[in-house]
Design a protein around this motif. Sequence first.
Motif, PDB file in Angstrom:
ATOM      1  N   GLU A 234       0.834  -1.206   0.000  1.00  0.00           N
ATOM      2  CA  GLU A 234       0.000   0.000   0.000  1.00  0.00           C
ATOM      3  C   GLU A 234       0.868   1.255   0.000  1.00  0.00           C
ATOM      4  O   GLU A 234       1.933   1.279   0.630  1.00  0.00           O
ATOM      5  N   THR A 235       0.391   2.288  -0.673  1.00  0.00           N
ATOM      6  CA  THR A 235       1.197   3.508  -0.812  1.00  0.00           C
ATOM      7  C   THR A 235       0.559   4.729  -0.151  1.00  0.00           C
ATOM      8  O   THR A 235       1.175   5.796  -0.127  1.00  0.00           O
ATOM      9  N   GLN A 236      -0.672   4.619   0.368  1.00  0.00           N
ATOM     10  CA  GLN A 236      -1.264   5.788   1.016  1.00  0.00           C
ATOM     11  C   GLN A 236      -0.506   6.099   2.301  1.00  0.00           C
ATOM     12  O   GLN A 236       0.005   5.207   2.970  1.00  0.00           O
ATOM     13  N   VAL A 237      -0.427   7.388   2.637  1.00  0.00           N
ATOM     14  CA  VAL A 237       0.353   7.817   3.802  1.00  0.00           C
ATOM     15  C   VAL A 237      -0.276   7.295   5.086  1.00  0.00           C
ATOM     16  O   VAL A 237       0.400   6.736   5.943  1.00  0.00           O
ATOM     17  N   GLU A 238      -1.580   7.494   5.253  1.00  0.00           N
ATOM     18  CA  GLU A 238      -2.264   7.060   6.465  1.00  0.00           C
ATOM     19  C   GLU A 238      -2.790   5.644   6.282  1.00  0.00           C
ATOM     20  O   GLU A 238      -3.806   5.427   5.624  1.00  0.00           O
ATOM     21  N   LEU A 239      -2.069   4.715   6.826  1.00  0.00           N
ATOM     22  CA  LEU A 239      -2.487   3.308   6.815  1.00  0.00           C
ATOM     23  C   LEU A 239      -2.276   2.775   8.224  1.00  0.00           C
ATOM     24  O   LEU A 239      -1.156   2.450   8.625  1.00  0.00           O
TER      25      LEU A 239
END
Length: 279
Positions: A234-239
Motif C-alpha cells: 500500500e502507498t497511502q500515507v495514512e495506513l
Amino acid sequence: MKSILNPKLSAALSPNLPKFSSFALFPRPSEFMTPFPTRIPNHLRLNPTHFSSRNMIPTTQNRSLQSESSASASSSGEIHVIVGPMFAGKTTSLIRRIQSESGNGRNVAIIKSSKDTRYGLDSIVTHDGTKLPCWALANLSSFKQKFGVDAYEQLDVIGIDEAQFFDDLYDFCREAADHDGKTVVVAGLDGNYLRRNFGSVLDIIPLADSVTKLTARCEICGKHAFFTLRKTQETQVELIGGVDVYMPVCRQHYVNGQVAMETTRLVLESQKVECGSHS
C-alpha cells in the motif's frame, strides 16, 4: 484527584508514589542571629522625613503591572513532545507521564484520534496491552466543548496520543499552553514510512519546552531502530496497522528494505503485464 475525569480514568491513575517528608532548609533564627543593640548611634538613625505613607502605597500603574505579571505567571503552560518510530514506546511514555502528573494531584485528560480504532475508541493502548481511558476525537478544537468548559478550566495536564492524525495540533497546543496555562504532553510519529514529515507533529517543535526522541529495536538485527518500514504494498500515507503492516528498523535495513520492496513491486507489475498480454 478531582472528579472532573472519566471515572474509569480516575480509577486507573493511582500509582504508588513515594512520599517525601518535609525538612528545614535553614536553621532556626535563634541559632545564628544575635540581638540588635538596644541603643542605636545617632549617625545610624534614619531620618523619618525621608519616608511617608505615600512611599508605601503602590501607584495604580504599579498595581496594574503586578496584576499583569501575576496573571502571566499563573497562565504559563508547557508543551512536551515525544516522538519516534513505531514500537518505540511513545504511548507507554505518555501513560507514565500522565500517571505521574495525576499522582502529584493534578487534573489530567487524554485525547487520541478517532481514526485509530485498533484497540477500541475509549482507551489508549500500548502494544503490550497497557491502557488508559481517553477521549477519541476527530479534531482537537472540539475538545473543550465536549469535555465541558468548566471542567476544562480545572484541567492541569492534557495528553495527546497518535498526534500525527490531528491537523489542528499546532493551534490547539499553542492555545492550551500559551493562553490556558495547560501542560500538554504530545506523543506521535515524527515521520511516515517514507521518512517524511507526518502530520503536524514536527510543526510544534518550535513551541515545545522539551522534545524526546525514542528509538525501538531493529526487527532484523537488534540495533537501535529510528525508522518505520512498511511491509505491505500500500502507498497511502495514512495506513493504520500494527506488526502485520509495520516494523521498526535501523538505517541499513530501512534502505535495504526499501530496495527489496521496490524490487517486489516491479516484479509484481511485470507479472501483471505478462498476464495481460497472454489473455
